[in-house]
Enzyme design. Structure first.
Site, PDB file in Angstrom:
ATOM      1  CG  ASP A 220      -2.025   0.785   1.102  1.00 53.35           C
ATOM      2  OD1 ASP A 220      -2.663   1.011  -0.166  1.00 53.35           O
ATOM      3  OD2 ASP A 220      -2.620   1.587   2.144  1.00 53.35           O
TER       4      ASP A 220
ATOM      5  CB  SER B 262      -7.238   3.137  -0.604  1.00 50.23           C
ATOM      6  OG  SER B 262      -5.674   3.593  -0.726  1.00 50.23           O
TER       7      SER B 262
ATOM      8  CD  GLN C 111      -4.182   1.818  -3.428  1.00 49.27           C
ATOM      9  OE1 GLN C 111      -2.978   2.110  -3.899  1.00 49.27           O
ATOM     10  NE2 GLN C 111      -4.562   1.353  -2.102  1.00 49.27           N
TER      11      GLN C 111
END
Length: 326
Positions: free
Chosen positions: A219, A246, A296
């Site tokens: 991440d 996110s 993502q």
């Protein structure tokens, strides 16, 4: 991250491997509080974030799912959705549903809750290892080795880490060490690369823990790659960031790896539009093997000081080895 640590009374020394390993375990540690239900014991909210670090939630969710799976199954993919910001003042409960158990694959659904409210969901797939005669991959880009690069902490101390809101002392307490790969690009190409590894020796921990730690680390810097074309952290930039959050996160694990050995994380963003940014990542070991891939999407909102809202366009190719140089 605030000046007061959210990681309890864990003492971390960069030269103390045993302390570091215990710190890493605590980052992903879960307490069993009921049938297929687990509770976090540590949560970290980065400085300036609306909620806890998403990578930690991903890693803990994977750890929870793995506790319901028998050996030799290991995770081959997980697909996550962030539904609401998590608080670091209340531990997260992870409820695992055993969706399917097959001979080659099994599936789990993980629901993360705080105060009874769902804040995160993940579907996790596990595979029994099998040989394959079919194998291909993109070549690893040619970049300097991590030994020749400067750590993120040192870049912050030098004032050379643009847009970094952290103090060097705060970064040094994270369970993952990163070394950004410098880029000579001056045109804002939506590309990024970092070397990363877990701090401390993880040789005594199982492969699932290595996967969960990489899930945590995956991440870092991924969705921010979608902002590279806009040079938002430069004073002369006409763009100003108003939100970056996110929405989802996906990881595919291709091959076994060690999370405490250097891994190259190569990221690119093909599109930012409609208030969202999209980024993809590839993670290689030192031998050039592509061990994992990521994707993502996140909310990406900003302000343009000019009236010109023309789409910025780039050409990027990975078809030839020489094009793989960053």
């Amino acid at each position: 991250m605030s000046d007061k640590s959210t990681n309890g009374d864990v003492s971390l020394s960069m030269d103390d491997s045993s302390n570091t390993m215990r710190f890493n375990e605590r980052t992903l540690e879960l307490q069993e509080v009921g049938p297929d239900t687990y509770l976090s014991v540590d949560l970290w909210r980065p400085k300036g974030n609306r909620g806890v670090f998403g990578g930690q939630v991903i890693g803990q969710a994977l750890s929870a799912a793995a506790k319901t799976v028998e050996s030799p199954f290991r995770c081959n993919s997980l697909h996550c959705y962030f539904l609401a910001a998590g608080s670091n003042t209340e531990m997260i409960a992870y409820e695992v549903r055993r969706v399917r158990q097959g001979a080659s694959y099994c599936s789990r659904l993980v629901v993360a809750k705080q105060s009874g409210r769902v804040i995160f969901m993940a579907t996790v797939s596990f595979q029994r290892p099998e040989p394959s005669v079919l194998s291909h991959q993109y070549v690893m880009p040619e970049v300097p080795p991590p030994e020749d690069l400067v750590s993120r902490e040192e870049l912050i101390m030098r004032g050379e880490s643009e847009g970094d809101m952290f103090k060097a002392s705060e970064v040094s307490t994270l369970p993952v060490e990163t070394r950004p790969v410098p880029s000579k690009d001056k045109n804002g190409l939506p590309l990024n690369a970092i070397w990363l590894r877990s701090r401390g020796d993880m040789s005594e921990l199982g492969h699932c823990h290595h996967q969960s730690m990489l899930a945590y680390a995956s991440d870092f810097a991924l969705i921010s790659t979608a902002l590279k074309p806009f040079n938002m952290y430069k004073r002369e930039s006409k763009y100003k960031l108003s939100m970056l959050v996110s929405l989802d996160h996906t990881i595919w694990f291709h091959e076994p790896f060690r999370a405490d050995e250097w891994l190259l994380y190569v990221m690119e963003s093909p599109r930012t539009a409609s208030g969202r940014g999209l980024a993809f990542g590839r993670i290689y070991n030192r031998q050039g093997v592509l061990v994992a891939s990521t994707a993502q999407e996140g909310v990406a909102r900003g302000v343009n000081k000019d009236s010109d809202h023309t789409t910025l366009e780039f050409v990027h190719s990975v078809s030839k080895k020489q094009d793989a140089k960053l």
